[in-house]
Design an enzyme around this catalytic site. Structure first.
Site, PDB file in Angstrom:
ATOM      1  N   ASP A 190      39.923  45.531   3.105  1.00 22.90           N
ATOM      2  CA  ASP A 190      39.821  45.934   1.701  1.00 22.90           C
ATOM      3  C   ASP A 190      40.460  47.307   1.510  1.00 22.90           C
ATOM      4  O   ASP A 190      40.640  48.080   2.469  1.00 22.90           O
ATOM      5  CB  ASP A 190      38.362  45.961   1.253  1.00 22.90           C
ATOM      6  CG  ASP A 190      37.508  46.950   2.054  1.00 22.90           C
ATOM      7  OD1 ASP A 190      37.598  46.940   3.307  1.00 22.90           O
ATOM      8  OD2 ASP A 190      36.755  47.727   1.445  1.00 22.90           O
ATOM      9  N   GLU A 248      34.484  48.036   3.529  1.00 20.83           N
ATOM     10  CA  GLU A 248      34.383  49.366   4.123  1.00 20.83           C
ATOM     11  C   GLU A 248      34.539  50.466   3.080  1.00 20.83           C
ATOM     12  O   GLU A 248      33.834  51.479   3.122  1.00 20.83           O
ATOM     13  CB  GLU A 248      35.435  49.532   5.228  1.00 20.83           C
ATOM     14  CG  GLU A 248      35.236  50.764   6.106  1.00 20.83           C
ATOM     15  CD  GLU A 248      35.838  52.041   5.558  1.00 20.83           C
ATOM     16  OE1 GLU A 248      35.469  53.133   6.029  1.00 20.83           O
ATOM     17  OE2 GLU A 248      36.700  51.950   4.638  1.00 20.83           O
TER      18      GLU A 248
END
Length: 373
Positions: free
Chosen positions: A79, A135
């Protein structure tokens, strides 16, 4: 090194493919599409499909190699912080030895390096590759997964981007996140402001109190950040809220700040104060990475790479979690470049083969060491 030099065209092609698949953390469909692509690219190199793990709607991938327990955890995320449409303003490019594109440095290039390093090693048994999808949000759904995968491993190798000049990240501050909400009472600001309970005024007191919790001598920062209060300009605000970002090297400091935040009291008469949040990531101490860094330095010299430097940084990563469960952790093994989260985000192309070679050598050395034990 020659093997990784030969892989460079493929490394660049894979980075481009992943960067062109935008994956902002908060857009679940985009993260799911990115996970599907990462799985396909990984299968090409590793010869096997990963396990798709969806937690709270967020897509994570796990490859486990070999029949025995994992000894080395390789950790990455797919991500990014970049919103959909960023490719229009920050297109992928490779020019004059510099690769650019949203999320290239943090950390899609590092993820690609992990795939190529493991492929070059022949997908060694005893390794788990975990690629998470949240994250950049603080890993709310993947934290327990990360910690459970790291527990019992001899090492966790984190493919976050390097520090300046390619330095490995050998210590990270812990992070605590809070929201401070004030509840007051609305009133007309011109006709009868005295009937109101001013949430903005309460927040002003609290912002100063919270800021004073910082301790520069210990490297502790406590920073009020985003703030909002009230609705319109002629009304005493009934509610308001501000966020707090606290970072520290020492777990004792993390406890001190948390105790102080949890003990905040309202100042304005009749105001109500609500504090939520707490520690998000524990500190990653230098002691957790010291042995692994020494090994990496020797391997870099053996490979003919530039001497490795180390850096202690205020930013946090999933490496904080692996260190927090007692697993030796080395971070910043990903791409060399700069500009994470910024307009000038970039990766230095000529450093990519060396980083992949170093990662492969480090994994191989760690596996040999556990075999000898």
């Amino acid at each position: 090194m020659p093997a990784m030099e030969a892989r460079l065209p493929g490394i660049l092609a894979d980075i481009e493919e992943l960067v062109r698949c935008e994956s902002p953390s908060a857009v679940l469909a985009a993260v799911a599409a990115s996970a599907e692509l990462v799985a396909a690219v990984g299968e090409r190199h590793l010869g096997t499909t990963p396990e798709l793990i969806v937690l709270d709607g967020r897509s994570h991938l796990r490859w486990r190699f070999g029949a025995g327990p994992a000894r080395v955890l390789v950790l990455a995320h797919h991500d990014t912080v970049w919103p959909l449409g960023s490719l229009e303003t920050h297109p992928f490019s490779v020019k004059d030895g510099v690769l650019r594109g949203p999320g290239c440095f943090d950390m899609k290039a590092g993820l690609v390096l992990a795939l190529h390093a493991l492929a070059e090693l022949g997908v060694p048994g005893g390794v788990t590759l975990l690629v998470t999808g949240d994250e950049e949000l603080g890993s709310p759904s993947s934290r327990e997964l990360i910690e459970s995968e790291a527990a019992g491993c001899s090492a966790a190798l984190v493919l976050e981007a390097s520090a300046d000049g390619g330095a490995l990240k050998t210590a990270r501050k812990g992070v605590s996140l809070y929201q401070v909400r004030a509840v007051g009472r609305a009133a007309h600001a011109g006709l009868e402001p005295e009937r109101g309970v001013n949430a903005t005024l309460e927040l002003a007191h609290q912002v100063l109190t919270v800021s004073a919790l910082a301790d520069a001598g210990r490297g502790t920062t406590v920073t009020p950040t985003a703030l909002s209060s009230g609705t319109v300009s002629n009304t005493v605000p009934a509610t308001g809220v501000f966020a707090v970002d606290a970072r520290m090297w020492d777990p004792v400091e993390q406890l001190r700040v948390h105790a102080a935040m949890s003990s905040l009291l309202p100042v304005v008469p009749d105001a109500v104060l609500q504090v939520t949040g707490g520690p998000n990531r524990p500190p990653l101490p230098a002691s957790s990475s010291a042995g692994l860094f020494d090994v990496a330095v020797k391997l870099a010299d053996r490979l003919g790479l530039p001497p490795l430097a180390s850096a202690e940084v205020g930013g946090a990563s999933d490496g904080n979690f692996t260190a927090g469960v007692g697993t030796p952790t080395l971070d910043g093994l990903g791409a060399v470049g700069g500009g994470a989260h910024a307009d000038h985000e970039h990766v230095l192309v000529d450093a990519l083969p060396g980083r992949a070679a170093l990662l492969a050598a480090l994994i191989d050395e760690l596996l040999r060491g556990t075999d000898d034990a």
